[in-house]
Structures are given as C-alpha cells and as structure tokens.
Design an enzyme around this catalytic site. Structure first.
Site: not given
Length: 455
Positions: A21, A26, A120, A148, A191, A193, A338, A365, A369
C-alpha cells in the site's frame, strides 16, 4: 470480530500477499497527476488505498472515471468475497486501474472535503501535491487519523510557500496551494511520509528541493520518480529533486513485504516451511528480515525482477530454529517502524529480552502501539512493558489468553500470529481491522494450515 487461535498446526505452501500500500499510494498519485495514460495492476483493495483513490478522483477530473471504476470494483469484490489476497495466482484478481491524466496543472478544486479515512499516507502525500495547486483543499480523516500529528508536514510546505493550516497540530488540514519555491529541509523525526510530501511538492517548485534525513526511511517515491526519468539526485540520506512533470506509468504493484512479515513470522514460530511470491524486496522496507535473522531465523531472499525501480522476488522460510532476543536501537528503528508489532510477537517467544529503543513514533501511529503491544502481550500471558520511548519484551513464550487489537490492524495481526505458538488457545479481538492493510489475512493463514475459528 474475535477469533480463536488453536496453536500447534504447522504452516505450509506457497502464497502471495496483497500489493504494497505504500507503493500503491505513490503510484496512484503519480498516475493521477501524469500527462498521459497509466495502467496499474495489483493495487491492493485495502481500505487505505481506496481512500487515496477516492480523494484523487475528486481533484483529477481526467483520471476520475478510471479511479472510480477501480474503487467500485475492489469494493464490490471485498464485500462479495471477503478477500483478494492471492492476486498473482488468479484467485480474486484485483481489477486493473487505467487512467488518462493531463498533468498536475489540470488538477481542480474539490467540491467537498477530501476524506482520507484512516490513511495517514494519503493525507500527508496529498498535502504535498495540493500545496502547488492554486485552490483550497480541506483534508479530513477518521477519529484515529485525526489524532495523528500533521504539523510535521505542514511546516515544510509552508516554508515552500503554501498556505497550510492544521487544527491544533492535527487534521482537518487546510491547504491553500500556489507557487512554491524549493527548500532544504531536515525533518526532526525520520518519516518517509513527510519526506515524500516535500519531494512531491518539489516536483512543482521553482529551484531545487532537498531533504536531508537523520536516518534512512523507505524510498518508494524516489525510486518511482527516478524510474520515470525525473531529475533526482540521491546521496546517502540526502535527496535533491527539481521541477518535473512525469508521463504515464505502467506496472504491477509488488506484494507488501510488511504483510508478508506476518506470514513469515507465523512460519518461524511454528517451525514451518512456506514460500511468498511476487513480494517487494526494497532494502528500505525489508530490513526486518535482517533483524529476524539476527534473532536466529533463516530466510531465503531471491530477487527476480525490477518494476518501476522496485526489486521484486520470493521469500522462503525453511524451518525455524530457537529465537534469541535482540535490541533494535533508535537509528535502526525507522527501517522497521511498521514491523515492530510482528517483531514483538516473535520476541515474546525468544530466549531473553528484546528491546525497542527510541520508539516514541509508535505512540502516534494508528494507536499507541507501544502501550498496545505491552498490554496485548501481557494479555496472552507474556511479559512486556513500555516506558517513555522504549518497549521491552521479556521472551520465554506465551501461555495463551486474550488480546485486543482495537482498531489497529498491525496489532490485531501480530497478536494472532503470536498466539499460533502459544501453550494453549487464545482469543484475539479486533481482527476486522486487518482489512486496512491485509484483506483476507485470516483466509491466508487458514490456507497455509493455521487452526482458526470464530470466537
């Protein structure tokens, strides 16, 4: 949904997993903003990717028919069949996405807020794209996504010239796009992202845009842009990009190595032999394999092809050996961010303690977590604790019990895998959350031989 896990059944067979994913997000963005025709196969039907496709359909009018058709197709398939996990063997093959784009300049203002759901990646990356679009966009999400942090992506986009407002540092995120100027940006927290949002904005900025990371993060954005002929220079953890309008793209999304990690761990814990085909082997995503091997497991990796810059191949687990505890430090942690939940599940069955140090990012997250892992593993009879930014898992095995993944897909799947090697049966709540990233997770485990039943 609650599932009862009966330990003792060995796993065996060859299987594929849903498309990655992170890559899918992207490639979807690059396809929807391309000048020309794109054709993408293997896009995962996960809820996050469907959210991304819906958002893009509202701002890319030329791409909208293809995006809408793909979203309807995978939604109907998921609702009708419950899983699409074995796409490469022809079982539940996901629809192919075909879109025609007119480039970034053809993006249009959405008529309503863009609902990113729980994704996110959608919110942060789309903010980077919309930062250069001459209109206002409002990005919203579900309750989990709204908690977040979003200032980390708003700050560099503002520095480039966009008007970006958060709501007390969180979503809703309002983006007033316009002319951008390239910057040099050093994220305070590693990060992928945030890096990708800045690089995507840099594709439409005047002058070069440079991102300098303190630790390497996944590089799917850079690989795709490079494969499409973009002006990008990568020097270690320093990436520089210049203005570029990509053409159409074509490829099959590799299987998600983060999803494969759960099945690999299940095989390791049950001393089984399995094979996962068509999986992405990007080194910035597969570092967890190094950690698992350091713990004592043996995994064979075979790269067979490259797709838009992404190495793709097969992973094989033969039979497990005794696992031993390890330490994942703050510098290594971004490479397995992850996979910490499934590494913690393995650590619960290892000899000695395993430490995850400097893992504070896991508190923001889809859930906290660190706390969730500690509570869940204790619920299964293990010993684990979180303090500050660290998580420690004592090891020694799990007697069995009950754990709740809440709404966090990775926690629910990790607890189910950990329970496969328990001394007695366990129950895991929240398994419906697996659809966020791994539709058909339970079906895949059953196909490999796991003993699971509704509880």
């Amino acid at each position: 949904m609650r599932v009862r896990v009966i330990p003792g059944a060995p796993l065996s067979g060859s299987i594929s997993v849903p498309g990655d994913k992170s890559i899918a997000h992207r490639w979807l963005i690059l396809a929807a903003t391309a000048r020309g025709r794109s054709r993408l196969a293997g896009l995962p039907p996960s809820l996050d990717v469907r959210s991304g496709a819906r958002c893009l359909a509202h701002v890319s009018l030329e791409a909208r028919p293809g995006l809408d058709a793909w979203t309807r197709g995978v939604a109907a398939e998921a609702e009708g069949h419950g899983f699409t996990w074995n796409i490469r063997s022809g079982h539940g093959a996901s629809p192919i996405l075909e879109v025609e784009g007119e480039g970034r300049d053809a993006l249009r203002a959405p008529e309503a807020s863009l609902d990113c759901g729980n994704a996110g990646t959608t919110m942060r990356l789309l903010a980077g794209v919309l930062a250069a679009a001459p209109f206002r966009s409002v990005l919203v999400g579900d309750e989990s996504l709204t908690r977040r942090p979003m200032e980390r992506v708003a700050e560099p986009l503002r520095a480039m010239g966009a008007g970006v407002r958060t709501t007390d540092g969180h979503a809703p995120l309002t983006v007033d796009g316009g002319n951008l100027t390239g910057i040099t940006f050093a994220p305070s927290v590693p990060s992928a992202q945030v890096k990708s949002a800045v690089l995507l904005a840099g594709l439409a900025a005047e002058g070069p845009t440079t991102v300098v990371e303190s630790a390497a993060t996944r590089d799917h954005t850079e690989r795709a842009i490079q494969a499409l002929g973009g002006p990008i220079d990568i020097d270690g953890t320093k990436t520089t990009i210049a203005r570029f309008q990509n053409g159409g793209l074509e490829g099959t999304v590799p299987g998600d190595v983060s999803s494969a990690a759960f099945l690999l761990a299940g095989a390791i814990l049950t001393s089984s032999a399995i094979e996962i085909t068509g999986v992405g082997l990007n080194p910035t995503r597969s570092h967890f394999l190094d950690v698992v091997e350091r713990m004592g497991a043996s995994i064979e990796r075979v790269t067979e092809e490259q797709v838009l810059g992404e190495p793709v191949g097969t992973l094989r687990v033969r039979t497990g050996s005794e696992l031993r505890g390890t330490t994942v430090d703050a510098r290594e942690l971004p490479l397995v961010i992850d996979e910490v939940p499934i590494l913690a599940a393995l650590a619960a069955h290892a000899r000695g303690e395993t430490w995850f140090v400097g893992a504070g990012e896991l508190r923001v997250k889809e859930s906290d977590r660190l706390r969730g892992l500690a509570v869940g593993l204790r619920g299964l009879g293990g010993h684990a604790g979180d303090e500050g930014n660290d998580l420690v898992v004592a090891g020694g095995g799990l007697p069995g019990g009950r754990a709740d993944g809440g709404t966090d897909h990775r926690l629910a799947m990790a607890f189910a895998i950990a329970a496969l090697a328990g001394e007695g049966p366990s129950e895991v709540d929240g398994m419906e959350a697996a659809d966020v990233s791994f539709p058909g997770f339970l079906a895949a485990l059953r196909r490999l031989g796991a003993d699971l039943e509704p509880a």
